[in-house]
Design an enzyme around this catalytic site. Structure first.
Site, PDB file in Angstrom:
ATOM      1  N   TYR A 351       1.175  -1.083   0.025  1.00  0.00           N
ATOM      2  CA  TYR A 351      -0.415  -0.254   0.105  1.00  0.00           C
ATOM      3  C   TYR A 351       1.035   1.026   0.255  1.00  0.00           C
ATOM      4  O   TYR A 351       0.551   2.479   0.032  1.00  0.00           O
ATOM      5  CB  TYR A 351      -0.955  -0.080   1.098  1.00  0.00           C
ATOM      6  N   CYS A 378      14.743 -11.134  -1.447  1.00  0.00           N
ATOM      7  CA  CYS A 378      15.001 -10.484  -3.404  1.00  0.00           C
ATOM      8  C   CYS A 378      14.084  -9.912  -3.912  1.00  0.00           C
ATOM      9  O   CYS A 378      13.689 -11.002  -5.123  1.00  0.00           O
ATOM     10  CB  CYS A 378      15.381 -12.119  -3.778  1.00  0.00           C
TER      11      CYS A 378
HETATM   12  N1  LLP Z   1     -15.344  -5.345   9.504  1.00  0.00           N
HETATM   13  C1  LLP Z   1     -15.201  -5.924   8.801  1.00  0.00           C
HETATM   14  C2  LLP Z   1     -15.768  -6.916   8.047  1.00  0.00           C
HETATM   15  C3  LLP Z   1     -13.720  -5.919   7.889  1.00  0.00           C
HETATM   16  O1  LLP Z   1     -13.130  -5.710   6.587  1.00  0.00           O
HETATM   17  C4  LLP Z   1     -12.623  -5.082   8.395  1.00  0.00           C
HETATM   18  C5  LLP Z   1     -11.084  -4.864   7.445  1.00  0.00           C
HETATM   19  C6  LLP Z   1     -13.196  -4.867   9.641  1.00  0.00           C
HETATM   20  C7  LLP Z   1     -14.461  -4.796  10.615  1.00  0.00           C
HETATM   21  C8  LLP Z   1     -11.900  -4.043  10.210  1.00  0.00           C
HETATM   22  O2  LLP Z   1     -11.242  -2.473   9.670  1.00  0.00           O
HETATM   23  P1  LLP Z   1      -9.648  -2.045  10.306  1.00  0.00           P
HETATM   24  O3  LLP Z   1     -10.505  -1.576  11.854  1.00  0.00           O
HETATM   25  O4  LLP Z   1      -9.547  -2.276  10.980  1.00  0.00           O
HETATM   26  O5  LLP Z   1      -9.626  -0.587   9.550  1.00  0.00           O
HETATM   27  N2  LLP Z   1      -4.635  -4.864   5.084  1.00  0.00           N
HETATM   28  C9  LLP Z   1      -4.860  -3.419   5.373  1.00  0.00           C
HETATM   29  C10 LLP Z   1      -6.219  -3.859   6.127  1.00  0.00           C
HETATM   30  C11 LLP Z   1      -7.715  -4.232   5.567  1.00  0.00           C
HETATM   31  C12 LLP Z   1      -8.679  -4.113   5.735  1.00  0.00           C
HETATM   32  C13 LLP Z   1     -10.387  -5.308   5.625  1.00  0.00           C
HETATM   33  N3  LLP Z   1     -11.312  -5.891   6.190  1.00  0.00           N
HETATM   34  C14 LLP Z   1      -3.975  -2.834   5.920  1.00  0.00           C
HETATM   35  O6  LLP Z   1      -3.319  -3.389   6.433  1.00  0.00           O
HETATM   36  O7  LLP Z   1      -4.422  -1.635   5.508  1.00  0.00           O
END
Ligand code: LLP
Length: 457
Positions: A351, A378
């Protein structure tokens, strides 16, 4: 070299708004100015447990859990439950802490679900998400009485099959795409209409009508989520109106719909430039908007559910690395490499995410150069931080990268067959291993060499 533009690490720590801090609330310095977390020297932890090392500050995790619970109690007149989105960081120890703090948990796979159950999360506080759940995952949820968030027609087909002959109705939430735009990275936006998650708004009425005829189902509520690492409040307010309209529709069709789940999404501070709202401000805005939206439509207040991930665990975590080789490219960059990289933190390469880093034992030493902090994989793109102001350092020095508690360990990989780091949880002077470091030989565990290839070489 200009003065270091970063604030003094840990300055202005606010234990009441832990997601707005750059560093965990238990971070301080010993008498020599070296960083400690919950009384444990960071470089001592690196020596004892090896590097790269994920460290979780239990006090910060508990503080964020409490901030959500208290804010919900303060700002929402009805029942409420904060649900930890365990995709942010799934482990037995984190589950145990979150369960003890009275939160629920969102799982999106059999692995996350088993971790939650084994970690002591009561099944009635767990929800199972997923845009392509397998029959096995659904069966596991049914077996344990976990609430299933129905995402699409295929979920309903599979559930109907699995529930044949069942007398007890299955608790369901229904997820739909709210059609709300917000400013975050494209990959982590989910609320806009062109999303793979949830029913299209056009499908809401047909699916609610269909469910009214399913005796095996009990529609407990509705769900929508707009995205992640969001600093704006307005889209969350708008979501309350969209959800309340859907609630009116569902209740009008005879569904009890006691729950309204607004998803997660609140951002955290990765660098000094980030300025997220506090947990309290976010909850107040969401709760007020839900109350207003329901009152104006004459709806009884639902139980309010929210699903934070990053803002619960992100700031609680940090990663320790050891500094290794250095390469100076005259006229271009100075590369300083560490003993981890994109396998333990894929967020920068995925990202373009920014982080803040300092030396564990000399966090206040003046920066003498700006470096590109490279990983050991790598791949040229394996860079953890660009343009990092760094104090004078030598190979073996321990470097701390802050705010790695969310979406680092859980998104890690074994790229280049590099073992996954250990995780240590620290609390009140204690440091405990909660995830053991993989050994290189363990990475061969799942390889199978067919007999006919055995003589090769
Ligand atoms: N609920 C649902 C249905 C979700 O899909 C997500 C996150 C959350 C709650 C929690 O969201 P948060 O509070 O953590 O923003 N890998 C990415 C983030 C992907 C989030 C996916 N869904 C990153 O590293 O920024």
């Amino acid at each position: 070299m200009d003065a270091d533009p970063q604030p003094r690490i840990g300055e202005g720590l606010d234990p009441g708004s832990p997601n707005r801090n750059l560093v965990p609330i238990s971070l301080d310095r010993d008498g020599e100015g070296r960083l400690r977390l919950a009384g444990c020297g960071l470089s001592d932890l690196a020596r004892r447990f090896g590097t790269p090392l994920y460290v979780i500050d239990e006090a910060t995790l508990r503080a964020t859990c409490r901030a959500y619970r208290q804010a919900l109690d303060r700002h929402y007149p009805g029942d409420s439950l904060a649900i930890y989105a365990s995709k942010a960081n799934s482990s037995l120890a984190i589950t145990a802490v979150v369960a003890e703090e009275g939160l629920g948990l969102d799982a999106v796979s059999a692995g996350e679900l088993l971790t939650a159950l084994e970690g002591g999360m009561p099944p009635e506080r767990i929800v199972l998400h997923g845009n392509n759940k397998s029959a096995e995952e659904l069966a596991l949820a049914l077996q344990h009485g976990v609430t299933v968030v129905v995402d699409n027609w295929r979920d309903l087909e599979l559930l109907a099959e699995l529930c044949r002959g069942r007398t007890e109705a299955v608790p369901l939430l229904l997820r739909f795409t709210p059609g709300i735009e917000c400013h975050t990275h494209d990959y982590i936006r989910t609320g806009h209409l062109d999303s793979k998650f949830g029913f299209d708004p056009d499908q809401l009425e047909p699916v609610l009508k269909h469910l009214a005829g399913c005796r095996w189902a009990r529609l407990q509520g509705l769900h929508a989520h707009i995205g992640s690492q969001i600093f704006e409040i307005e889209p969350h307010r708008d979501l309350a109106g969209v959800l309340a309209d859907a609630l009116a529709l569902a209740r009008g069709l005879g569904h009890p719909c006691a729950d309204l789940n607004v998803g997660g999404g609140l951002g955290i501070r990765y660098t000094a430039a980030d300025d997220p709202p506090s947990i309290d401000t976010w909850v107040e805005a969401v709760a007020t908007a839900v109350v207003e939206a329901c009152r104006s439509r004459g709806l009884d207040l639902p139980r309010l559910l929210c699903e934070p991930g990053r803002s619960l665990v992100g700031t609680a975590g940090l990663t320790l690395y050891q500094i290794g080789s250095r390469k100076q490219v005259p006229g271009f960059s100075t590369y300083v490499s560490v003993d981890g990289g994109m396998s333990d933190n894929p967020r920068p390469i995925t990202y373009g995410s920014q982080y803040t880093a300092v030396l564990a034992d000399r966090p206040d030493a003046p920066a003498v150069e700006r470096v590109t902090l490279a990983g050991k994989h790598c791949e040229s793109g394996d860079v953890l931080l660009r343009d990092l102001p760094l104090a004078d350092c030598r190979p073996g020095d321990v470097l701390v990268v802050f705010a790695t508690g969310a979406y680092n360990a859980s998104m890690g990989s074994n790229y280049n067959r590099i073992p996954r780091p250990a995780t240590v949880m620290v609390h009140e002077g204690r440091s405990e291993l909660v995830q053991r470091r993989e050994r290189p030989d363990e990475l061969l565990r799942y390889d199978v060499l067919p007999e006919r290839l055995r003589s090769v070489g």
